[in-house]
Write a protein that holds these residues in place. Structure first.
Motif, PDB file in Angstrom:
ATOM      1  N   ALA A 183      41.687 -33.043  11.153  1.00 27.42           N
ATOM      2  CA  ALA A 183      41.129 -34.386  10.968  1.00 27.42           C
ATOM      3  C   ALA A 183      41.788 -35.117   9.804  1.00 27.42           C
ATOM      4  O   ALA A 183      41.931 -36.337   9.815  1.00 27.42           O
ATOM      5  CB  ALA A 183      39.625 -34.279  10.730  1.00 27.42           C
ATOM      6  N   LYS A 184      42.181 -34.354   8.800  1.00 21.63           N
ATOM      7  CA  LYS A 184      42.802 -34.984   7.621  1.00 21.63           C
ATOM      8  C   LYS A 184      41.967 -36.172   7.147  1.00 21.63           C
ATOM      9  O   LYS A 184      42.468 -37.285   6.992  1.00 21.63           O
ATOM     10  CB  LYS A 184      44.242 -35.398   7.933  1.00 21.63           C
ATOM     11  N   ASP A 185      40.711 -35.880   6.958  1.00 25.03           N
ATOM     12  CA  ASP A 185      39.765 -36.928   6.571  1.00 25.03           C
ATOM     13  C   ASP A 185      39.653 -36.971   5.050  1.00 25.03           C
ATOM     14  O   ASP A 185      39.175 -36.027   4.432  1.00 25.03           O
ATOM     15  CB  ASP A 185      38.403 -36.610   7.209  1.00 25.03           C
ATOM     16  N   PHE A 186      40.110 -38.065   4.472  1.00 26.99           N
ATOM     17  CA  PHE A 186      40.090 -38.190   3.010  1.00 26.99           C
ATOM     18  C   PHE A 186      39.025 -39.194   2.551  1.00 26.99           C
ATOM     19  O   PHE A 186      39.075 -39.681   1.429  1.00 26.99           O
ATOM     20  CB  PHE A 186      41.468 -38.601   2.498  1.00 26.99           C
ATOM     21  N   SER A 187      38.094 -39.491   3.441  1.00 26.64           N
ATOM     22  CA  SER A 187      37.135 -40.550   3.117  1.00 26.64           C
ATOM     23  C   SER A 187      36.066 -40.080   2.132  1.00 26.64           C
ATOM     24  O   SER A 187      35.354 -40.877   1.560  1.00 26.64           O
ATOM     25  CB  SER A 187      36.479 -41.068   4.394  1.00 26.64           C
ATOM     26  N   LYS A 188      35.971 -38.764   1.931  1.00 23.48           N
ATOM     27  CA  LYS A 188      34.890 -38.249   1.077  1.00 23.48           C
ATOM     28  C   LYS A 188      35.371 -37.725  -0.264  1.00 23.48           C
ATOM     29  O   LYS A 188      34.639 -37.015  -0.960  1.00 23.48           O
ATOM     30  CB  LYS A 188      34.153 -37.125   1.817  1.00 23.48           C
ATOM     31  N   VAL A 189      36.592 -38.049  -0.625  1.00 26.64           N
ATOM     32  CA  VAL A 189      37.114 -37.530  -1.894  1.00 26.64           C
ATOM     33  C   VAL A 189      36.325 -38.118  -3.059  1.00 26.64           C
ATOM     34  O   VAL A 189      36.101 -39.329  -3.119  1.00 26.64           O
ATOM     35  CB  VAL A 189      38.610 -37.871  -2.056  1.00 26.64           C
ATOM     36  N   ALA A 190      35.899 -37.257  -3.972  1.00 24.79           N
ATOM     37  CA  ALA A 190      35.191 -37.729  -5.182  1.00 24.79           C
ATOM     38  C   ALA A 190      36.222 -37.949  -6.290  1.00 24.79           C
ATOM     39  O   ALA A 190      36.511 -37.047  -7.081  1.00 24.79           O
ATOM     40  CB  ALA A 190      34.152 -36.696  -5.604  1.00 24.79           C
ATOM     41  N   TYR A 191      36.780 -39.148  -6.295  1.00 24.95           N
ATOM     42  CA  TYR A 191      37.858 -39.431  -7.248  1.00 24.95           C
ATOM     43  C   TYR A 191      37.336 -39.480  -8.672  1.00 24.95           C
ATOM     44  O   TYR A 191      36.195 -39.892  -8.903  1.00 24.95           O
ATOM     45  CB  TYR A 191      38.516 -40.781  -6.906  1.00 24.95           C
ATOM     46  N   PRO A 192      38.156 -39.110  -9.625  1.00 17.41           N
ATOM     47  CA  PRO A 192      37.753 -39.266 -11.027  1.00 17.41           C
ATOM     48  C   PRO A 192      37.669 -40.755 -11.366  1.00 17.41           C
ATOM     49  O   PRO A 192      38.286 -41.589 -10.709  1.00 17.41           O
ATOM     50  CB  PRO A 192      38.890 -38.594 -11.800  1.00 17.41           C
ATOM     51  N   VAL A 193      36.892 -41.037 -12.386  1.00 11.64           N
ATOM     52  CA  VAL A 193      36.719 -42.430 -12.803  1.00 11.64           C
ATOM     53  C   VAL A 193      37.350 -42.601 -14.180  1.00 11.64           C
ATOM     54  O   VAL A 193      37.174 -41.750 -15.061  1.00 11.64           O
ATOM     55  CB  VAL A 193      35.218 -42.798 -12.842  1.00 11.64           C
ATOM     56  N   PHE A 194      38.082 -43.663 -14.350  1.00  5.26           N
ATOM     57  CA  PHE A 194      38.720 -43.926 -15.641  1.00  5.26           C
ATOM     58  C   PHE A 194      38.215 -45.260 -16.176  1.00  5.26           C
ATOM     59  O   PHE A 194      38.092 -46.229 -15.430  1.00  5.26           O
ATOM     60  CB  PHE A 194      40.235 -43.930 -15.482  1.00  5.26           C
ATOM     61  N   GLU A 195      37.902 -45.275 -17.467  1.00  2.00           N
ATOM     62  CA  GLU A 195      37.293 -46.460 -18.073  1.00  2.00           C
ATOM     63  C   GLU A 195      38.349 -47.354 -18.702  1.00  2.00           C
ATOM     64  O   GLU A 195      39.344 -46.862 -19.231  1.00  2.00           O
ATOM     65  CB  GLU A 195      36.299 -46.032 -19.167  1.00  2.00           C
ATOM     66  N   LEU A 196      38.082 -48.633 -18.700  1.00  2.00           N
ATOM     67  CA  LEU A 196      38.948 -49.597 -19.381  1.00  2.00           C
ATOM     68  C   LEU A 196      39.164 -49.165 -20.828  1.00  2.00           C
ATOM     69  O   LEU A 196      38.208 -48.768 -21.505  1.00  2.00           O
ATOM     70  CB  LEU A 196      38.320 -50.997 -19.354  1.00  2.00           C
ATOM     71  N   GLY A 197      40.406 -49.218 -21.260  1.00  2.00           N
ATOM     72  CA  GLY A 197      40.702 -48.895 -22.649  1.00  2.00           C
ATOM     73  C   GLY A 197      41.045 -47.434 -22.891  1.00  2.00           C
ATOM     74  O   GLY A 197      41.678 -47.085 -23.883  1.00  2.00           O
ATOM     75  N   GLN A 198      40.662 -46.582 -21.947  1.00  2.00           N
ATOM     76  CA  GLN A 198      40.985 -45.153 -22.045  1.00  2.00           C
ATOM     77  C   GLN A 198      42.499 -44.966 -22.007  1.00  2.00           C
ATOM     78  O   GLN A 198      43.213 -45.688 -21.307  1.00  2.00           O
ATOM     79  CB  GLN A 198      40.321 -44.467 -20.837  1.00  2.00           C
ATOM     80  N   LYS A 199      43.012 -44.022 -22.775  1.00  2.00           N
ATOM     81  CA  LYS A 199      44.456 -43.770 -22.742  1.00  2.00           C
ATOM     82  C   LYS A 199      44.743 -42.493 -21.976  1.00  2.00           C
ATOM     83  O   LYS A 199      44.154 -41.450 -22.255  1.00  2.00           O
ATOM     84  CB  LYS A 199      45.001 -43.667 -24.164  1.00  2.00           C
ATOM     85  N   CYS A 200      45.626 -42.608 -21.034  1.00  2.00           N
ATOM     86  CA  CYS A 200      45.877 -41.475 -20.146  1.00  2.00           C
ATOM     87  C   CYS A 200      47.229 -41.683 -19.476  1.00  2.00           C
ATOM     88  O   CYS A 200      47.482 -42.736 -18.886  1.00  2.00           O
ATOM     89  CB  CYS A 200      44.755 -41.437 -19.098  1.00  2.00           C
ATOM     90  N   ALA A 201      48.097 -40.694 -19.579  1.00  2.00           N
ATOM     91  CA  ALA A 201      49.358 -40.771 -18.830  1.00  2.00           C
ATOM     92  C   ALA A 201      49.033 -40.742 -17.343  1.00  2.00           C
ATOM     93  O   ALA A 201      48.102 -40.044 -16.932  1.00  2.00           O
ATOM     94  CB  ALA A 201      50.259 -39.597 -19.189  1.00  2.00           C
TER      95      ALA A 201
END
Lengths: 641, 641
Positions: free
Chosen positions: B325-343
């Motif tokens: 099925a290759k169903d990616f609709s339920k991925v719980a993506y990480p959340v990144f906040e404005l101003g956060q520094k991250c490569a």
């Protein structure tokens, strides 16, 4: 040799190694970035190698020198430290400026930037193949100029180099050609970035190289006499030789010794302090004892070069002068007449032969496509084991081919070319990039340049390749519209002396240009112009130019004024001043090229290019199907007005 | 097997081979282009192989089938002839339309175009590595789904494949992983295009493969029983197996038998006539005796699939359904906040893990740069010999990595990703091109995306790479400006389901976007807009977007209205309608990107990009030196007004 290894006691050698080790560690620490592990691991090998290499630090370009390639360019701290200690023009201040902007000591060694660097390395496996190129060039030099050129080519490499496909390709060719002057030292430390090499690498390296016709020796990489013995044996093995040096990464780095952590980051002040304490090295950073400098010094090289030069005959000197001059001003180029039909791959074959007649250092070949690429140099013989003709048979090894040509070019006495189908330029892209980065002189002959390839289909039809290569800095791509422009492109390219690609048709093209050299030098020029006022300019290259000429006729029938601009070298056109460009870009501008073509928007209002991959079918059918018929070009032009 | 080889007499087998041989020769003759030599040389091997392969012509996608890869795609006449004879949806008419525009039978076999083609081949060496990918996928399937997936992977290859570096890389990994279901038949005919293989190739192939952990068998390639015996032995060797089949190119082609002339051109009517006379083959072109069709038929595959399916447990069926099925609709993506520094390489690592949590077929790894590329899938284990985790260790073998992922993707049950530094995308370009050409689903994670790499210098800093990959048709390149956009880019890419690259920073980037999915889906969107009328639009991607935002502030201080357009996917922006583009391209347009950037002229009046290679130095210093400071961007914008 008055400074030979056997005359030194072990304590001296150890002191040399310790000095070198901490000098490298200090450099990385000071830069706060770099790769201490490989430098410390190879320090003992480097000490012994210092007693073998024939170099002249006062003349890094001495032709009789050994060539030394550090394939793992991340060992740059070691490279610069050695150059400094040997007496090259790399000062202690340069070492302190390691990896800083504008320093002589960048993160990876750069050719032409730092004295003593034979070739730019860093992308893994390249240096290995460059070394094979040096050894091939050395063989050719011996053949033409005698035993004065029987120097060695040393290459230091690591697991990364040996896992890359290019190392297998070039090792296979080196073994096939029996390049006995090539000595590769494999720093086998069983560590890569992800950890232990046995995560991904368990082949029998000895057997692998024996299968490819090499002699294989092993030594303990921290045992001076064992390393020395291996290097002595390698001199007389009669084959290309791999020395497997079993080392410990980060040797001497206190608790980090043997750890992947020493690979790509400074040891840190604490670890470094403990390491120095353990080695009883109670000196400030960057300290080198005076007597150690003397032991490392390659001062003897000056005298060696003098003797070497004295022994050259007058005739040999003249031959060297011819090869070094790289004078292409006397080439008797073939002449092509208007209306003649000739694939540019065919005209290019005639041009290559004309160049080779005039300049004896012009050598090259194809990755097994010589009959298709038209690269055979007639009456110049084959380069095979024990036979030193000028036609190289690279085998189906595009990547090694490109990198080997980099070695041949950097050697200094030859101008190499290599060839494959344009679509397979992908296979050698990393080597081509290094040609551009080094600004050396390698010519890439790429035939079968578009959907014109025909029946072989999408896998064999370049689409993105022109955009790719045009985006490579310091690299020029020539795509002549016909045999006549092909000649002029070579004249321009040889005069400029930079690495360049020739992108050539499989199919016959009608000679329709009578351009002059000055025009092609500009990258693009007005090939045809209506007598009435120009409303539209058609910019094009290669096989699409004649369809543009025909489209111009169709438009003129409708009373539309047109000019057709032939652009054999997009890169050179980019360098023209606006005033000249204004004469080319009159009215609305439509670029027409059977490639992805987005870069044309720099000059054009619209681009008729390829939006998809090609297809299998007759070339002529494909040109029509994909919109490169005169009728469709005219129609697209009309729509723009 | 009711049609097993032993039940047939030699005469029947010979008749099968002769039918096949002349069918192929007729196809090439009719097309007036193609490669008869390899097809005729391999006909006897193909007859025996027909008795070994488990395929279902009525369902070419049967999951339990053997995988069959013709690495030498120029053997396409043989491939199509076999597919026809076996009973796949390739008709005699299709064979007659060989290599014609829009036919089912293009010059090289194309995945998704012709039933039964597992992978597009032609560029040499790729198929070999694809087969390794199939074998890896097979192991994973066995591990997850049981013995129903213990099928074989057969690969036919030639000298060209084995000379290419990619074959050594992938063979090394296959041996390391002990992929016992992989059987490669090496068509050793001692001929390449330039002539005899010994012009360029003399390695001991047996020893080479043994060094890499393979079992090696040899057989007489025109002796049915000998071939059969080798194939039987290969089934039980317990290692990946190479069968060296000694063949004659153009076998049966009259006086051209054994000649390089049979490689790439039709035999010609006269030679073909004599060849048929010698074989007492008095039939019209394209004739296939009825009983020969029966002997070739793989009709049994339908019953085999039925039995195979019946034996699957309900749980296995559900697992298969999940993977397919290759169903990616339920991925719980990480959340990144404005101003956060991250490569973005770091945010990407978190995203990869989130995807792998949701879809169990998400597998991949790096070419020995996992700690730098941030590709480790936590708690998913390693894929090693006898261990079937989801983290692949490709070793320092970028090219094999790309092609292996093509195999894993085409297998049908997994979605693979692979990773390296962006600059080394060059090493795998031929494989990436095939991902695009096949329109399969492989994700390329390319970190260290610009001069931001810093001290490692010019060899490690991509310049032309964005232009290159954006020019590849059917391929999408995402270069997010921050961690937040990175998440949205993955959502878009997974929804589109096409092969794509993620181009990511080494250095920290401030989260400054709060884009919505619909915006990123457009490829580019207005990230910031002055309240006053917009006089200039700054288009940018990746790490250059925030400097553009700062430049906008500087310009606003001078009362200049600005908007900043973030373009995380240039390829998608190209597909937008003019109306939408008009909202992005307001006033004068300056594109800002630390890459060569000529393609931006499609949208921009001027481009602030890279004109040269990079340098070694601190990343921040380089951004300033090369003109990507907010001050310089503002100054360039001002100059345009």
């Amino acid at each position: 040799m008055d400074l030979s290894l056997s005359l030194k006691d072990k304590t001296t050698l150890e002191k040399m190694a310790t000095s070198l080790r901490f000098l490298c560690a200090d450099m990385v620490q000071e830069a706060n970035s770099g790769h201490p592990g490989v430098a410390m691991g190879l320090a003992d090998v480097a000490v012994v190698l210092s007693h073998h290499v024939r170099l002249n630090p006062t003349n890094p370009k001495w032709l009789g020198r050994d060539r030394l390639v550090f394939s793992g360019g991340h060992a740059s701290a070691l490279v610069y430290a050695l150059l400094h200690l040997w007496g090259f023009n790399v000062s202690l201040e340069d070492l302190k400026a390691f990896r800083q902007l504008h320093s002589l000591t960048p993160g990876h060694p750069e050719y032409k930037h730092t004295a003593g660097i034979e070739v730019t390395t860093g992308p893994l496996g390249q240096g290995f193949a460059n070394a094979v190129g040096f050894a091939i060039a050395g063989k050719m030099a011996q053949d033409m100029l005698g035993n004065a050129f029987s120097h060695k080519v040393y290459c230091l490499c690591g697991d990364g180099d040996l896992q890359e496909g290019i190392s297998y390709e070039s090792a296979s060719l080196a073994g096939h050609l029996g390049l006995a002057d090539l000595i590769v030292i494999y720093d086998s430390n069983a560590i890569t970035i992800e950890g232990d090499t046995n995560l991904a690498f368990s082949e029998n390296v000895r057997l692998r190289f024996e299968a490819q016709g090499w002699a294989v020796l092993e030594c303990k990489g921290h045992d001076f006499l064992d390393i020395d013995q291996a290097l002595n044996q390698a001199q007389v093995s009669g084959k290309p030789t791999l020395i497997i040096a079993h080392t410990t990464i980060g040797k001497g780095a206190s608790e980090l010794e043997g750890s992947a952590k020493t690979h790509g980051a400074p040891l840190g002040a604490e670890v470094l302090k403990r390491a120095k304490e353990a080695a009883k090295w109670a000196h400030p950073p960057f300290y080198i004892p005076e007597e150690i400098k003397l032991h490392f010094s390659l001062q003897r090289g000056e005298a060696e070069e003098k003797l070497w030069t004295q022994a050259l005959s007058q005739k040999t000197k003249e031959q060297i002068a011819h090869l070094q001059a790289k004078d292409f001003s006397k080439v008797a180029y073939p002449v092509f007449e208007l209306g003649q039909k000739c694939a540019t791959r065919a005209s290019n074959g005639a041009i290559l032969n004309a160049i080779a007649q005039s300049y004896l250092g012009f050598v090259g070949g194809s990755a097994d496509l010589a009959p298709s690429n038209n690269t055979r140099l007639k009456e110049r013989g084959d380069f095979l084991k024990g036979v030193c003709g000028r036609n190289l048979h690279f085998g189906i090894r595009e990547h090694a081919m490109g990198a080997i040509c980099n070695g041949i070019s950097n050697y200094g006495l030859f101008v190499p070319f290599c060839a494959t189908f344009f679509v397979f330029s992908d296979y050698l892209a990393p080597a081509l990039r290094l040609s551009a980065l080094m600004q050396n002189q390698v010519y890439y002959v790429f035939t079968h340049d578009s959907i014109g390839v025909g029946e072989d289909g999408a896998t064999h039809q370049p689409i993105e390749h022109l955009s790719h290569l045009r985006a490579v800095p310091h690299f020029e791509v020539y795509r002549p519209m016909d045999a006549h422009e092909n000649v002029l492109c070579w004249q321009v390219a040889l005069k400029r002396g930079k690495s360049a690609a020739f992108v050539l048709s499989r199919q016959d093209l009608e000679v329709a240009s009578c351009a002059r050299l000055e025009q092609v030098q500009r990258g693009g020029y007005v090939l045809y112009k209506s007598t009435k006022e120009v409303q539209i300019s058609l910019l094009s290259s290669g096989s699409e130019v004649v369809p543009c000429l025909k489209a111009a006729s169709l438009l003129e029938e409708e009373n539309i004024g047109v000019q057709v601009v032939s652009v054999p070298c997009f890169d050179l056109l980019l360098q023209q001043e606006q005033e000249y460009l204004n004469t080319l870009l009159v009215g609305v501008v439509l670029a027409v090229e059977a490639s992805r073509g987005l870069e044309w928007f720099k000059f054009a209002d619209e681009v008729l290019g390829m939006q998809s991959f090609g297809k299998s079918g007759k070339g002529a059918d494909l040109f029509t199907y994909f919109g490169f018929s005169p009728e469709n070009i005219a129609s697209r032009a009309r729509a723009l007005l």
